[in-house]
Design a protein around this motif. Structure first.
Motif, mmCIF file in Angstrom:
data_model
loop_
_atom_site.group_PDB
_atom_site.id
_atom_site.type_symbol
_atom_site.label_atom_id
_atom_site.label_comp_id
_atom_site.label_asym_id
_atom_site.label_seq_id
_atom_site.Cartn_x
_atom_site.Cartn_y
_atom_site.Cartn_z
ATOM 1 N N GLU A 193 0.530 0.917 -4.114
ATOM 2 C CA GLU A 193 -0.455 1.960 -4.365
ATOM 3 C C GLU A 193 0.195 3.341 -4.292
ATOM 4 N N ASP A 233 0.293 3.279 -8.298
ATOM 5 C CA ASP A 233 -0.884 4.100 -8.541
ATOM 6 C C ASP A 233 -0.522 5.581 -8.448
ATOM 7 N N VAL A 268 0.835 -1.193 0.000
ATOM 8 C CA VAL A 268 0.000 0.000 0.000
ATOM 9 C C VAL A 268 0.873 1.246 0.000
#
Length: 213
Positions: A40, A57, A23
């Motif tokens: 992410e 991301d 994450v």
């Protein structure tokens, strides 16, 4: 029970194995990632080197980052970012941006310095503050303007080829420009201009050859 958030914070060293499914990954010092990475959020405050493919991301670079291959949705760069090749939806750069091979994006907004072999995007906004070089520049909408936040007598964009639909240039030296509506702004030096609808040329600009296609 909720699974713990997968985080990695590195201050220095070499990361040998793959880092997938994270994450948050933060680089605070000098770190080299040898294998594939997926996260992410990736934040770089030090020096990060990525020798394999990185899928992210959101990338926030405030340091020095070098990627071999980057696939990312949103890039924010206020440091020095070097890509051999990259694919992204959005690039927002206020530092140094270097593209060794090709950058493909939906939107590129760069303020400061950029050097690239190839940039292709739907929308390109370049606010140049010094000597910038892009071998091949392609986009539907291309706008080149001065960076009003800096005072520099060396700001100029050097290109070999520029292809677009709506093109606005400033202090651009190019061998070939082709577009539908092309506006050659102040202090541009263009060898060949091809247009399909209309063009304008600023009194301080020069264009050697003009052809309607």
């Amino acid at each position: 029970m909720k699974e713990p958030t997968k985080k990695l914070i590195k201050a220095s060293g070499i990361v040998h194995g793959k880092r997938i499914g994270y994450v948050v990954i933060k680089v605070n010092g000098t770190v080299t990632f040898q294998k594939e990475l997926a996260s992410e959020h990736l934040s770089i405050f030090g020096i990060g080197t990525f020798l394999s493919k990185a899928c992210v991301d959101q990338l926030n670079n405030k340091g020095v980052a070098k990627f071999t291959s980057l696939q990312c949705n949103h890039i924010v760069n206020t440091g020095s970012l070097t890509l051999i090749e990259g694919t992204t939806r959005m690039v927002l750069s206020r530092g140094q941006l270097n593209i060794r091979k090709e950058l493909t994006a939906d939107q590129v907004k760069a303020r400061g310095l950029i050097r690239a072999k190839s940039v292709e995007a739907e929308q390109v906004e370049l606010h140049i503050s010094g000597r910038c070089e892009i071998h091949s520049l392609k986009g539907q909408s291309i706008h080149v303007t001065p960076d009003l936040l800096t005072l520099s007598f060396t700001r100029q964009l050097f290109c070999q080829n520029i292809f677009g639909e709506d093109i606005h240039l400033y202090r651009t030296k190019a061998d070939f420009v082709q577009g539908s509506n092309v506006h050659i702004g102040p202090h541009c030096r263009i060898q060949q201009l091809h247009f399909t609808i209309d063009y304008t040329i600023h009194p301080t600009a020069t264009v050697k050859t003009i052809l309607k296609i």
